[in-house]
Scaffold this motif. Structure first.
Motif, mmCIF file in Angstrom:
data_model
loop_
_atom_site.group_PDB
_atom_site.id
_atom_site.type_symbol
_atom_site.label_atom_id
_atom_site.label_comp_id
_atom_site.label_asym_id
_atom_site.label_seq_id
_atom_site.Cartn_x
_atom_site.Cartn_y
_atom_site.Cartn_z
ATOM 1 N N LYS A 102 -0.081 12.160 12.061
ATOM 2 C CA LYS A 102 -1.319 11.431 11.781
ATOM 3 C C LYS A 102 -2.537 12.147 12.351
ATOM 4 C CE LYS A 102 -1.990 7.749 14.183
ATOM 5 N NZ LYS A 102 -1.845 6.375 14.729
ATOM 6 N N GLY A 103 -2.427 12.619 13.579
ATOM 7 C CA GLY A 103 -3.550 13.314 14.207
ATOM 8 C C GLY A 103 -3.907 14.583 13.481
ATOM 9 N N ARG A 104 -2.906 15.342 13.065
ATOM 10 C CA ARG A 104 -3.161 16.596 12.339
ATOM 11 C C ARG A 104 -3.827 16.318 11.001
ATOM 12 N NH1 ARG A 104 -1.148 19.286 8.328
ATOM 13 N NH2 ARG A 104 0.532 17.773 8.042
ATOM 14 N N VAL A 105 -3.357 15.269 10.313
ATOM 15 C CA VAL A 105 -3.955 14.905 9.025
ATOM 16 C C VAL A 105 -5.429 14.543 9.202
ATOM 17 C CG1 VAL A 105 -3.933 13.177 7.178
ATOM 18 C CG2 VAL A 105 -1.775 14.161 7.995
ATOM 19 N N ILE A 114 0.835 -1.208 0.000
ATOM 20 C CA ILE A 114 0.000 0.000 0.000
ATOM 21 C C ILE A 114 0.863 1.250 0.000
ATOM 22 C CG2 ILE A 114 -1.688 1.323 1.346
ATOM 23 C CD1 ILE A 114 -2.863 -1.378 2.256
ATOM 24 N N LEU A 115 1.916 1.262 0.800
ATOM 25 C CA LEU A 115 2.803 2.422 0.845
ATOM 26 C C LEU A 115 3.474 2.661 -0.501
ATOM 27 C CD1 LEU A 115 4.506 1.944 4.335
ATOM 28 C CD2 LEU A 115 2.791 3.647 3.700
ATOM 29 N N GLN A 116 3.871 1.590 -1.165
ATOM 30 C CA GLN A 116 4.488 1.728 -2.480
ATOM 31 C C GLN A 116 3.496 2.323 -3.470
ATOM 32 O OE1 GLN A 116 5.461 -1.897 -4.739
ATOM 33 N NE2 GLN A 116 7.487 -1.017 -5.108
ATOM 34 N N ALA A 154 -5.449 0.011 8.360
ATOM 35 C CA ALA A 154 -5.532 1.447 8.070
ATOM 36 C C ALA A 154 -4.680 2.270 9.024
ATOM 37 C CB ALA A 154 -6.991 1.898 8.134
ATOM 38 N N LEU A 155 -4.728 1.951 10.295
ATOM 39 C CA LEU A 155 -3.974 2.726 11.282
ATOM 40 C C LEU A 155 -2.470 2.523 11.148
ATOM 41 C CD1 LEU A 155 -6.322 2.187 14.346
ATOM 42 C CD2 LEU A 155 -5.844 4.367 13.212
ATOM 43 N N ILE A 156 -2.049 1.296 10.827
ATOM 44 C CA ILE A 156 -0.617 1.037 10.640
ATOM 45 C C ILE A 156 -0.102 1.770 9.399
ATOM 46 C CG2 ILE A 156 1.077 -0.748 10.102
ATOM 47 C CD1 ILE A 156 0.208 -0.691 12.998
ATOM 48 N N VAL A 157 -0.869 1.743 8.322
ATOM 49 C CA VAL A 157 -0.466 2.464 7.107
ATOM 50 C C VAL A 157 -0.377 3.964 7.391
ATOM 51 C CG1 VAL A 157 -1.153 3.106 4.766
ATOM 52 C CG2 VAL A 157 -1.332 0.724 5.503
ATOM 53 N N ALA A 158 -1.361 4.502 8.124
ATOM 54 C CA ALA A 158 -1.341 5.924 8.465
ATOM 55 C C ALA A 158 -0.119 6.276 9.310
ATOM 56 C CB ALA A 158 -2.623 6.301 9.204
ATOM 57 N N ASP A 159 0.241 5.390 10.229
ATOM 58 C CA ASP A 159 1.455 5.604 11.030
ATOM 59 C C ASP A 159 2.682 5.723 10.141
ATOM 60 O OD1 ASP A 159 0.441 5.700 13.610
ATOM 61 O OD2 ASP A 159 0.558 3.536 13.905
ATOM 62 N N GLN A 160 2.784 4.818 9.176
ATOM 63 C CA GLN A 160 3.946 4.809 8.283
ATOM 64 C C GLN A 160 3.941 5.998 7.325
ATOM 65 O OE1 GLN A 160 6.498 2.448 8.594
ATOM 66 N NE2 GLN A 160 5.307 2.054 10.449
ATOM 67 N N LEU A 161 2.753 6.421 6.922
ATOM 68 C CA LEU A 161 2.652 7.545 5.980
ATOM 69 C C LEU A 161 2.925 8.887 6.645
ATOM 70 C CD1 LEU A 161 -0.430 7.012 3.608
ATOM 71 C CD2 LEU A 161 1.961 7.310 2.935
ATOM 72 N N HIS A 162 2.360 9.081 7.828
ATOM 73 C CA HIS A 162 2.341 10.415 8.419
ATOM 74 C C HIS A 162 3.099 10.528 9.735
ATOM 75 C CE1 HIS A 162 -0.667 11.046 5.389
ATOM 76 N NE2 HIS A 162 -1.522 10.231 5.966
#
Length: 274
Positions: A222-225, A71-73, A210-218
């Protein structure tokens, strides 16, 4: 001349509905509540089981890591997660899609039936298609498999434990299986095969992803996004705004404005035309 006597009305006592003995009422109530809490126990046991699986099973842990990496890729190449399902799994997919969007993960939902009637045009090579299927062989999803580009990664959230057991990706070496088994069948737990514990587990795995991907992305952002993407509702209100509402009884309701196509002038014109 004597006045005639008024006839007296005989008032019949209201019929009384017999009240069952207190012990009988308590027995029914206890039985109902015991059944209700037993259902909650099985739901909780299903989540505990999936927690233990991802905590101890190396195959499940590796699959999760691979799904996050895929997903990150795709996100780095401006691809999106296309979540697909049918029936109750479709509703889990819709919720996952909404969660991803709010967390800044590019995502869209594709209903399995609509996909076969044109929505497959939404799929691009840098996307990741995520199927949700308890059986791993849902006919509507199997029908889509030949039409998904080989360059598009596929993830399946399913009760199966190995890729070979899951027909949706059994012939794709790059397919990723996210196991979401239940500890006991729903028929064994509740006497009916209606999706209950299976959808609870699928939702838990979906939220985890979803939460793990968000952690890796942001990362720490994450909270601000999330706040940026979710300005509405009580969740979106800042603390000071909430306090203002409480203190000053500010009306935060949204007024419904009349449609611009309808006005008093239009009504007058209509009347004249008639």
């Amino acid at each position: 001349m004597e006045r005639p006597c008024k006839r007296r009305r005989t008032i019949e006592p209201e019929s009384q509905v017999p009240t069952p003995p207190a012990s009988e009422c308590e027995g029914v109530s206890t039985k109902l509540l015991d059944s209700a809490t037993a259902i909650l126990f099985e739901q909780a046991a299903a989540v505990t089981n999936i927690h233990n699986l991802y905590q101890t099973n190396e195959l499940a842990r590796k699959s999760l890591a691979n799904a996050v990496a895929a997903i990150l890729q795709g996100q780095s190449r401006r691809g999106k997660v296309i979540i697909c399902g049918v029936g109750k799994s479709a509703y889990i997919g819709m919720k996952l899609t909404a969660t991803c969007k709010s967390l800044g993960i590019a995502a869209s939902f594709m209903h399995a039936c609509e996909a076969a009637h044109g929505d497959l045009g939404d799929v691009r090579s840098d996307d990741v298609v995520l199927f949700i299927s308890y059986s791993g062989k849902t006919p509507e999803l199997l029908n889509l498999r030949p039409h998904i580009p080989l360059s598009t990664r596929m993830i399946v959230v399913t009760s199966k434990m190995t890729r070979e057991e899951c027909l949706l990706i059994s012939d794709r070496d790059d397919g990723i299986l996210l196991p979401a088994p239940v500890h006991k069948s729903e028929e064994e737990c509740f006497g009916v095969t209606a999706p209950t514990t299976s959808t609870t587990v699928a939702l838990a795995v979906a939220d985890m992803l979803a939460l793990i991907v968000a952690d890796q992305l942001h990362g720490d952002e994450k909270g601000r996004v999330f706040k940026r993407n979710h300005p509405g509702g009580a969740i979106g209100m800042r603390h000071e705004e909430v306090e203002a509402v409480r203190k000053d009884c500010v009306d935060v309701s949204i007024l419904e404005l009349p449609s611009p196509s309808i006005s008093a002038k239009d009504e007058d014109s209509s009347s004249e035309a008639i």
